[in-house]
Write a protein that holds these residues in place. Sequence first.
Motif, PDB file in Angstrom:
ATOM      1  N   ALA B 195       0.835  -1.206   0.000  1.00 20.78           N
ATOM      2  CA  ALA B 195       0.000   0.000   0.000  1.00 20.78           C
ATOM      3  C   ALA B 195       0.871   1.258   0.000  1.00 20.78           C
ATOM      4  O   ALA B 195       0.566   2.240  -0.684  1.00 20.78           O
ATOM      5  CB  ALA B 195      -0.932  -0.006   1.212  1.00 20.78           C
ATOM      6  N   LEU B 196       1.960   1.230   0.756  1.00 22.19           N
ATOM      7  CA  LEU B 196       2.861   2.389   0.807  1.00 22.19           C
ATOM      8  C   LEU B 196       3.466   2.671  -0.573  1.00 22.19           C
ATOM      9  O   LEU B 196       3.505   3.820  -1.026  1.00 22.19           O
ATOM     10  CB  LEU B 196       3.986   2.130   1.825  1.00 22.19           C
ATOM     11  N   ILE B 198       2.274   1.705  -3.498  1.00 14.78           N
ATOM     12  CA  ILE B 198       1.180   2.149  -4.377  1.00 14.78           C
ATOM     13  C   ILE B 198       0.884   3.618  -4.110  1.00 14.78           C
ATOM     14  O   ILE B 198       0.677   4.413  -5.035  1.00 14.78           O
ATOM     15  CB  ILE B 198      -0.094   1.304  -4.156  1.00 14.78           C
ATOM     16  N   ASP B 244      16.337   7.890   5.232  1.00 18.02           N
ATOM     17  CA  ASP B 244      16.573   8.923   6.244  1.00 18.02           C
ATOM     18  C   ASP B 244      18.069   9.048   6.507  1.00 18.02           C
ATOM     19  O   ASP B 244      18.648  10.135   6.490  1.00 18.02           O
ATOM     20  CB  ASP B 244      15.829   8.514   7.521  1.00 18.02           C
ATOM     21  N   TRP B 332      13.379   1.131   2.428  1.00 18.77           N
ATOM     22  CA  TRP B 332      12.061   1.155   3.075  1.00 18.77           C
ATOM     23  C   TRP B 332      10.941   1.105   2.041  1.00 18.77           C
ATOM     24  O   TRP B 332       9.764   1.055   2.399  1.00 18.77           O
ATOM     25  CB  TRP B 332      11.917   2.364   3.997  1.00 18.77           C
ATOM     26  N   PRO B 335      11.082  -3.257   1.842  1.00 21.80           N
ATOM     27  CA  PRO B 335      11.891  -3.613   3.022  1.00 21.80           C
ATOM     28  C   PRO B 335      12.213  -5.108   3.078  1.00 21.80           C
ATOM     29  O   PRO B 335      11.523  -5.932   2.473  1.00 21.80           O
ATOM     30  CB  PRO B 335      10.993  -3.220   4.196  1.00 21.80           C
ATOM     31  N   TYR B 337      11.648  -7.338   5.147  1.00 17.18           N
ATOM     32  CA  TYR B 337      10.631  -8.324   5.547  1.00 17.18           C
ATOM     33  C   TYR B 337       9.879  -8.858   4.336  1.00 17.18           C
ATOM     34  O   TYR B 337       9.395  -9.992   4.344  1.00 17.18           O
ATOM     35  CB  TYR B 337       9.672  -7.735   6.609  1.00 17.18           C
ATOM     36  N   GLN B 338       9.801  -8.064   3.273  1.00 21.13           N
ATOM     37  CA  GLN B 338       9.123  -8.537   2.069  1.00 21.13           C
ATOM     38  C   GLN B 338       9.964  -9.594   1.344  1.00 21.13           C
ATOM     39  O   GLN B 338       9.431 -10.565   0.807  1.00 21.13           O
ATOM     40  CB  GLN B 338       8.787  -7.358   1.151  1.00 21.13           C
TER      41      GLN B 338
END
Lengths: 391, 391
Positions: B195-196, B198, B244, B332, B335, B337-338
């Motif tokens: 979603a982020l 997208i 960041d 990020w 990330p 975890y994906q």
Amino acid sequence: MSEYIEHDADGNSVGIVEKKLFTFAAPPDRLTLDSGVKFGPITLAYETYGTLNKEKDNAVLILHALTGDAHTAGYHSNDDDKPGWWDIMVGPQKGVDTDKYFVVCSNILGSCMGSTGPSSIDPGTKKPYGMNFPVVTISDMVRAQRQLMDHLGIEKLLSVIGGSIGGMQVLEWCVQYPDMVFSAIPLATTTRHSALAIAFNEVARQAILADPNWKKGDYYDNGRKPDLGLAVARMIGHITYLSDESMRFKFGRRLQDRSDFSFNFDADFQVESYLRYQGKKFVDRFDANSFLYITKAADYFDLERQHGAGSAVEAFSKAKAKFLVASFTSDWLYPTYQSRSMVKAMKKCGLDVSFCEIEAQWGHDAFLLPSARLSALISGFLDGAHREIRK
Amino acid sequence: MSEYIEHDADGNSVGIVEKKLFTFAAPPDRLTLDSGVKFGPITLAYETYGTLNKEKDNAVLILHALTGDAHTAGYHSNDDDKPGWWDIMVGPQKGVDTDKYFVVCSNILGSCMGSTGPSSIDPGTKKPYGMNFPVVTISDMVRAQRQLMDHLGIEKLLSVIGGSIGGMQVLEWCVQYPDMVFSAIPLATTTRHSALAIAFNEVARQAILADPNWKKGDYYDNGRKPDLGLAVARMIGHITYLSDESMRFKFGRRLQDRSDFSFNFDADFQVESYLRYQGKKFVDRFDANSFLYITKAADYFDLERQHGAGSAVEAFSKAKAKFLVASFTSDWLYPTYQSRSMVKAMKKCGLDVSFCEIEAQWGHDAFLLPSARLSALISGFLDGAHREIRK
């Protein structure tokens, strides 16, 4: 900022409240801004809840973020379907208890929510300032709020509270007027805007500047505003207020009102539809030039540079307040490491600091959302401060 | 994508290379797309380096990200001041060693870098497709690349390598044509756009759509392109490619060519100046409509939905390749975890998978930057695969 979260409805409301205006710095007594410009007259919109006690030791100043306003709690009328932006926190028996405290909420200089800003009429030209409005800083905003405190007869604030850009104002209050601030609660904020945060603001500003209806800020009499640019700017902001985790939870890859891809450029996904809606809704309530000016003020914010010759310790050595600092685990706009470094500098100055990193999946938005933890922290901290200030 | 990092200059270059074109799917033999549209003719731009051996077991296909092209390594002429986009990885004795392997780099369907895309002339109307170009998917891109492999006489690929959207194509190759892929290296990628991700693409698209010069995609003959919108879109992208940490390191709060704030809306900070420059530079080389189409393809990418009825395990059960999966600590956008969840699904299918999370501060961009670790990993993995394919 997140419309998908239900506000709590415990019935403890400050009730019907009224927006007030305070005007000062009329020529020749203009306010000298950080830029060197002497500016006035200035109007600040504000609201107050609760009663100032006769010792005048129960005043709490609440400062809002980028697009907020003075309407922090309660309703403007019986028909009002939405309360103020922090009604979950401010009210009788709430985190900031209006039965105990006299709460003042001040809109910021540069805003379009009743205070003097780029959309205000320049008395010199009788036309909106537009880009003739001076660039203001967080310090300038605080300097103006100080005048409001004088007007209200408040010599010492029991506490100053705010998140995000509101938190920057809190920090600025503590070092600019140390004798006026007994305690302070900066939430989800930073002592200096990071490159990442500046980058997002800059792209948002460029989206506004790219809109041909912006017309170098002189759009007020045109009937057409830079709505498309401002909507894009707002959408960018919205992403930064959320988090990967909260977006996964809130939207995931769910489709909006369809069972398969459109194979065109419609909003296929809920997250697209949400962002488009947020962008569209925003342009009805906010002025594009104010967005430019306030984001610039945030980018300029650098407590260390302005008050400590580059050192946070030096800057906080001017402060006297006791602090409650809170950050939120999923806030990647003002991440916890920035709060920690602020706390470290405060401690080096021997200040009384409590720090809490609150577990939250909602990103930067978390400080605005119902949190029993945050309410209890603030309530307890204020009680303690109130006991102490009376000693 | 980061211009601030010096590419290594070890002199090991594939030298002067040439962009080639392959056209297929001319009516009536059009390609059936995921949308159901039958489309053609299609041209793919590609480059090749090294030599296909007579066993035809040394072919490596490299797939590029959003704004990349077929020009992966070497120079187009002696005057060329910049090599291809992954010259640090592809060349004699490099991570992908062109002395050993026959490297094919294919531009993607929908791009504006020589392949058929929205800026191409529609043979039916003799005008650019614009928004009449069909929405294409990552699968469609891979389907087109498959035709190119047939044309080149490649029946089996020793390896398919790519990062970001290139990594999506890698994954798609493995499940769509499992018998053609012996090994695969998906880098800094995901099986399904979050979603982020997208959200960022959607805002970037809205910036383009908001530009009045976009004119519903029909701007090619107007002399004016939606440059301002595309520049904003690119700036948004750029922020997501960094981190960041890298922005703090690269820019911090350093001012650009000044010692104090401008107190106007000039680019005060280096990060602002950098983003503005990136945005401006981009519009000279990239087509706004291609940006719309390729980001949409990325957003649609969902290997689990398309090939596994919602299950990654089900999707990867179709694959036969051995995998080297790599993610980057500060990425990020996609990330770690994906990547981990992808690797877990691959392992459940009994696939031979190596996974490496590479320590890197450069965010998503890291996969394009010099990394001795990544070069060694890829080189070793390809050597092993080459030994195995010959068994």
